[in-house]
Design a protein around this motif. Sequence first.
Motif, mmCIF file in Angstrom:
data_model
loop_
_atom_site.group_PDB
_atom_site.id
_atom_site.type_symbol
_atom_site.label_atom_id
_atom_site.label_comp_id
_atom_site.label_asym_id
_atom_site.label_seq_id
_atom_site.Cartn_x
_atom_site.Cartn_y
_atom_site.Cartn_z
ATOM 1 N N PHE A 85 0.864 -1.226 0.060
ATOM 2 C CA PHE A 85 -0.085 0.065 0.004
ATOM 3 C C PHE A 85 0.760 1.165 -0.020
ATOM 4 O O PHE A 85 0.531 2.222 -0.694
ATOM 5 N N LEU A 86 2.226 1.097 0.812
ATOM 6 C CA LEU A 86 2.957 2.319 0.913
ATOM 7 C C LEU A 86 3.948 2.165 -0.223
ATOM 8 O O LEU A 86 4.601 1.220 0.072
ATOM 9 N N GLU A 87 4.236 3.144 -0.930
ATOM 10 C CA GLU A 87 5.439 2.948 -1.787
ATOM 11 C C GLU A 87 6.795 2.813 -1.218
ATOM 12 O O GLU A 87 7.655 2.463 -1.667
ATOM 13 N N ASN A 88 6.701 3.623 0.107
ATOM 14 C CA ASN A 88 7.873 3.556 0.686
ATOM 15 C C ASN A 88 8.533 2.203 1.004
ATOM 16 O O ASN A 88 9.859 2.061 1.267
ATOM 17 N N ARG A 89 7.766 1.227 1.155
ATOM 18 C CA ARG A 89 8.246 -0.218 1.360
ATOM 19 C C ARG A 89 8.731 -0.656 0.259
ATOM 20 O O ARG A 89 9.557 -1.531 0.516
ATOM 21 N N LEU A 90 8.470 -0.216 -0.986
ATOM 22 C CA LEU A 90 9.318 -0.681 -2.043
ATOM 23 C C LEU A 90 10.687 -0.279 -2.105
ATOM 24 O O LEU A 90 11.751 -0.770 -2.264
#
Length: 325
Positions: free
Chosen positions: A275-280
Motif C-alpha cells: 500500500f505504501l510506496e516507501n516499502r518498495l
Amino acid sequence: MGVFDFLRSNHITLNEAEAEWLQHPSKPWHSVEVLPPRNTDTPSTLPYFVSGILEIQNKWLGLKNTSPTVSYEIRRVQNDKLRFQYSVPTKRLERKVRTQLADEIPGVKFRDGVNGLPVYQDETLGGGLLHLGDDDWYTLNTEHGSPPINAVTALLHRHSMQNTKFVIQVLFQPIAAKNARNWWWRKKAVQQRNYLKKEKQGIWGSTQPTRREKQQAHSINQKIGNARYWTSIRFLIINAGEYTPSRIKELAGGFNRFENPETNQYFNTVTFQPFLENRLRSYAETVRDRRFGGWSRKFRTTQRELSSLVSLPDRNQSNISYSTP
C-alpha cells in the motif's frame, strides 16, 4: 484479486535523490565477476566452492550468528551484457572465492564486480522473491545433468524483455546460532522424519511407509545432519513499469527445475505490491545492502541445494562474457 488491490503499487518511479541513494551501498563490498570458459564442461553444481568459502562464526555463547553473508548475483543492465558475480564482505573471503572457483572450474577468469543498484532518475523499480512452497526440511532438487542456472540465463538473452534491467540475488549465510528457533526447527524436523518412517494405522490395519515417504524421510535426515544456510532469492526489475509483475513471473519460471518431485518441494513467487510506496524503497535498500532484513522470506538450504542455486551457466549465449574467445 483483492478488493483493495487498486490501491497497491507494483512499482515506483525514482527521483534523482532516491536513485543516487540506491546506487551506493551503506558499507563496502568486495565483488568478483566470473567469466566462465566457453565450450567446456562447467560443473553442473559447485559443492566444493560452497564448502570452500564456508566460515561459521557466532558470539554470545553461540546464541548470535555472525557468519559472513555472501551474495550471488545475476545482473542484466544492458541487453548485450549478462553479469555473474559473487559479493563478500571481506578481502579474505574474496580471495577464497577466486581460489575455490579456479580450482573447481579450470579456465575461469575474473574481473572486478559492481556494487549498488543500476538505477537512475525517472526509472521505475519493482521487486519480488521466491520462497519455498513447503516446510524447508524438505529438500529442493539437487540432481542436475547440466547447470540449473542455464534456465535462468536463457530467459535473459539479449533479445528478451528489452529495455528492462534485472538484478537476481541469491543471498546466503551459514547457520551457526544455537538458539531456540534453530532448536525448535530441528525438533519439528525430527518429528516429521520419524512420522514418515513409521507404520501408519488406518481403518483396515497398519500400512508400511511408501517409497516416497521413505525418500522424504531420507532427505529430512540429510538436512538435519549437514551444514545449513539461511538463503533468500530476490528480484529487482527496473524500467518495466506496469509489466513488472509479468517480468517477475517470467524470471521465476527459470527456477522450475529446482522443483523436487520426490519431496514435493517447489518455489512460490511473490510480487511486492504494498500500500505504501516507501516499502518498495525499503525492499530495494535491503537488496542494495545485501542483507536479509524483513524482506527476505529466508529459508534453510543444505550445501548441495545451495551449490545448485549458485551454479554458473555452461551454455553459449551472445550476451555472456567468457574467459576464452
